[in-house]
Motif scaffolding. Structure first.
Motif, PDB file in Angstrom:
ATOM      1  N   ASP A 138       0.860  -1.584  -0.155  1.00 53.00           N
ATOM      2  CA  ASP A 138      -0.281  -0.261   0.172  1.00 53.00           C
ATOM      3  C   ASP A 138       0.723   0.796  -0.207  1.00 53.00           C
ATOM      4  N   THR A 139       1.809   1.314   1.117  1.00 55.07           N
ATOM      5  CA  THR A 139       3.183   2.149   0.943  1.00 55.07           C
ATOM      6  C   THR A 139       3.713   2.475  -0.232  1.00 55.07           C
ATOM      7  N   ALA A 140       3.732   1.130  -0.986  1.00 51.74           N
ATOM      8  CA  ALA A 140       4.490   1.343  -2.146  1.00 51.74           C
ATOM      9  C   ALA A 140       3.166   2.268  -3.472  1.00 51.74           C
ATOM     10  N   LEU A 141       2.159   1.614  -3.582  1.00 49.77           N
ATOM     11  CA  LEU A 141       0.965   2.392  -4.239  1.00 49.77           C
ATOM     12  C   LEU A 141       0.368   3.712  -4.186  1.00 49.77           C
ATOM     13  N   ALA A 142       1.159   4.405  -2.385  1.00 47.70           N
ATOM     14  CA  ALA A 142       1.058   5.741  -2.599  1.00 47.70           C
ATOM     15  C   ALA A 142       2.294   6.131  -2.999  1.00 47.70           C
ATOM     16  N   VAL A 143       3.301   5.627  -3.149  1.00 51.46           N
ATOM     17  CA  VAL A 143       4.162   6.368  -3.616  1.00 51.46           C
ATOM     18  C   VAL A 143       4.357   6.580  -4.489  1.00 51.46           C
ATOM     19  N   VAL A 144       4.432   5.684  -5.583  1.00 47.29           N
ATOM     20  CA  VAL A 144       4.402   5.517  -7.343  1.00 47.29           C
ATOM     21  C   VAL A 144       2.694   6.572  -7.610  1.00 47.29           C
ATOM     22  N   ARG A 145       1.785   6.867  -7.062  1.00 49.96           N
ATOM     23  CA  ARG A 145       0.731   7.818  -7.529  1.00 49.96           C
ATOM     24  C   ARG A 145       1.629   9.483  -6.906  1.00 49.96           C
ATOM     25  N   ALA A 146       2.122   9.454  -6.076  1.00 53.57           N
ATOM     26  CA  ALA A 146       2.499  10.700  -5.432  1.00 53.57           C
ATOM     27  C   ALA A 146       3.994  10.727  -7.042  1.00 53.57           C
ATOM     28  N   LEU A 147       4.876   9.979  -7.589  1.00 54.20           N
ATOM     29  CA  LEU A 147       5.252  10.934  -8.759  1.00 54.20           C
ATOM     30  C   LEU A 147       5.108  10.760  -9.681  1.00 54.20           C
ATOM     31  N   ARG A 148       3.985   9.782  -9.566  1.00 53.39           N
ATOM     32  CA  ARG A 148       3.369  10.093 -11.243  1.00 53.39           C
ATOM     33  C   ARG A 148       2.999  11.737 -11.479  1.00 53.39           C
ATOM     34  N   ASP A 149       2.258  12.343  -9.888  1.00 50.47           N
ATOM     35  CA  ASP A 149       2.176  13.700 -10.287  1.00 50.47           C
ATOM     36  C   ASP A 149       3.460  14.575  -9.707  1.00 50.47           C
ATOM     37  N   ALA A 150       4.161  14.519  -9.486  1.00 50.15           N
ATOM     38  CA  ALA A 150       5.330  14.937  -8.627  1.00 50.15           C
ATOM     39  C   ALA A 150       6.673  15.152 -10.234  1.00 50.15           C
ATOM     40  N   ALA A 151       6.597  13.933 -10.855  1.00 47.35           N
ATOM     41  CA  ALA A 151       6.797  13.627 -12.211  1.00 47.35           C
ATOM     42  C   ALA A 151       6.830  13.290 -12.579  1.00 47.35           C
ATOM     43  N   PRO A 152       5.531  13.795 -13.737  1.00 50.54           N
ATOM     44  CA  PRO A 152       5.418  13.055 -14.820  1.00 50.54           C
ATOM     45  C   PRO A 152       6.184  12.331 -15.712  1.00 50.54           C
ATOM     46  N   GLY A 153       6.207  11.149 -16.261  1.00 45.16           N
ATOM     47  CA  GLY A 153       6.811  10.216 -17.441  1.00 45.16           C
ATOM     48  C   GLY A 153       7.285   9.456 -16.295  1.00 45.16           C
ATOM     49  N   THR A 154       7.303   9.323 -14.579  1.00 46.10           N
ATOM     50  CA  THR A 154       7.754   8.145 -14.245  1.00 46.10           C
ATOM     51  C   THR A 154       8.146   7.203 -14.210  1.00 46.10           C
ATOM     52  N   SER A 155       8.935   5.978 -15.028  1.00 41.93           N
ATOM     53  CA  SER A 155       7.857   4.798 -14.997  1.00 41.93           C
ATOM     54  C   SER A 155       8.852   3.624 -13.721  1.00 41.93           C
ATOM     55  N   PHE A 156       7.982   2.714 -13.607  1.00 37.66           N
ATOM     56  CA  PHE A 156       8.562   1.875 -12.266  1.00 37.66           C
ATOM     57  C   PHE A 156       8.784   0.561 -12.838  1.00 37.66           C
ATOM     58  N   ALA A 157       9.642  -0.589 -11.835  1.00 38.02           N
ATOM     59  CA  ALA A 157       9.438  -0.946 -11.720  1.00 38.02           C
ATOM     60  C   ALA A 157       9.664  -1.522  -9.770  1.00 38.02           C
ATOM     61  N   VAL A 158       9.311  -3.562  -9.437  1.00 39.20           N
ATOM     62  CA  VAL A 158       8.922  -4.129  -8.596  1.00 39.20           C
ATOM     63  C   VAL A 158       9.582  -5.294  -8.664  1.00 39.20           C
ATOM     64  N   GLU A 159      10.429  -4.967  -7.476  1.00 37.16           N
ATOM     65  CA  GLU A 159      11.975  -6.023  -7.271  1.00 37.16           C
ATOM     66  C   GLU A 159      11.167  -6.430  -5.985  1.00 37.16           C
ATOM     67  N   LEU A 160      10.961  -8.521  -6.250  1.00 36.36           N
ATOM     68  CA  LEU A 160       9.772  -9.182  -5.465  1.00 36.36           C
ATOM     69  C   LEU A 160      11.614  -9.825  -4.117  1.00 36.36           C
ATOM     70  N   THR A 161      10.714 -10.239  -3.831  1.00 35.37           N
ATOM     71  CA  THR A 161      12.043 -11.563  -3.212  1.00 35.37           C
ATOM     72  C   THR A 161      12.744 -12.180  -4.178  1.00 35.37           C
ATOM     73  N   ASN A 162      11.066 -12.736  -5.111  1.00 39.86           N
ATOM     74  CA  ASN A 162      11.570 -13.972  -6.263  1.00 39.86           C
ATOM     75  C   ASN A 162      11.085 -13.673  -7.660  1.00 39.86           C
ATOM     76  N   ALA A 163      11.195 -12.454  -7.799  1.00 42.79           N
ATOM     77  CA  ALA A 163      11.592 -11.764  -8.883  1.00 42.79           C
ATOM     78  C   ALA A 163      10.869 -10.109  -9.683  1.00 42.79           C
TER      79      ALA A 163
END
Length: 293
Positions: A102-127
């Protein structure tokens, strides 16, 4: 070609109990190799009773660059402090300090607003999964490609694998400017740092860093900060270098790292970590009254 930077002398006497070293740009040469001199220095430190920890932004599955050289020093702090692994046991996870989804989702939304054009990746323990516009820095086969909101969504009631790192890339901002934007917008939600020459941010749980996890590991072993020597080259090393009793910025280090470290050694391509370890061991030998280390 020899660097103009001479390693600063260690304060004497010094008998460290643990060496903590970053990998890329620090222990590894630019071609991602580890020199024979460095392998020998790590082995000599271990023989002298000094523990060695690899402390890196890399996930556990990208530790093959050193896993063949671990000897007895097989513990690694990966993903900027989000995971502790035992390389002697095939990268077995010993501890995870995840980023809440949920925190990661909040960060994604905030950065999309603060820095349009940002793309994301998610590092999991297994992938590792990423958005379509995320640059192909070092993508894993079999990665899911989708919007970050979908990648972070959990299906059903069973929790998904822990998120150990969220990555954010901006195609136009400078690396340090992007870091400042992110910390200003959502620095209260997560820990933001970077280790890439591009505008690529590495985002961990609040309070999770190389320094905080290294401090926990040292506390478990009864080792104080004053008994640790640390090495690094990029902003994700700053907190660790500040925490350690003795720390070295590489000759190729970022200015913030140079400011944070208590000393400076030569560049990674000149085996700067090995140079200091050799100096440490030589200093201990010189102080021994019977000539033994």
């Amino acid at each position: 070609m020899t660097s103009a930077i001479d390693p600063l002398p260690l304060p004497q006497p010094l008998t460290p109990r643990l060496i903590a070293t970053d990998l890329d740009g620090t222990l590894l040469r630019d071609d991602k190799s580890i020199s024979d001199r460095t392998v020998a220095a790590l082995a000599a430190a271990e023989e002298a009773g000094i523990e060695v920890f690899f402390v890196t932004g890399r996930p556990a599955r990208w530790m093959g660059v050193v896993s063949d050289h671990v000897q007895g020093h097989g513990l690694a702090i990966c993903a900027n402090g989000a995971a502790v692994v035992d390389l002697r046991a095939g990268g077995k996870l010993l501890e995870v300090r995840p980023l809440d989804r949920d925190t990661a989702l909040a960060v994604v939304r905030a950065l999309r607003d603060a820095a349009p054009g940002t793309s994301f990746a998610v590092e999991l323990t297994n992938a590792f999964h990423h958005e379509p516009d995320y640059p192909p820095f070092q993508l894993d086969e079999g990665s899911t490609v989708a919007a970050a909101e979908k990648l972070l969504h959990e299906e059903g009631s069973a929790p998904g694998p822990p998120v150990i790192k969220l990555l954010a890339h901006h195609p136009e901002l400078t690396p340090d400017a992007f870091l400042t934007v992110a910390r200003t917008a959502v620095g209260h939600l997560a820990n933001f740092t970077r280790s890439s020459p591009t505008a690529l941010l590495e985002i961990s749980g609040l309070g999770v860093s190389k320094a905080s996890t290294l401090a926990l590991c040292c506390a478990q072993r009864g080792i104080s900060a004053d008994e640790v020597v640390a090495f690094g080259d990029m902003p994700n090393d700053v907190e660790m270098l500040t925490w350690a009793g003795t720390s070295y910025a590489m000759g190729n280090a970022h200015p913030d790292v140079i400011a944070a470290a208590s000393g400076r050694t030569v560049a990674n391509n000149e085996d700067g970590v090995a140079v200091i370890i050799e100096q440490i061991l030589a200093g201990e030998q010189a102080q021994a009254p019977d000539g033994n280390s």
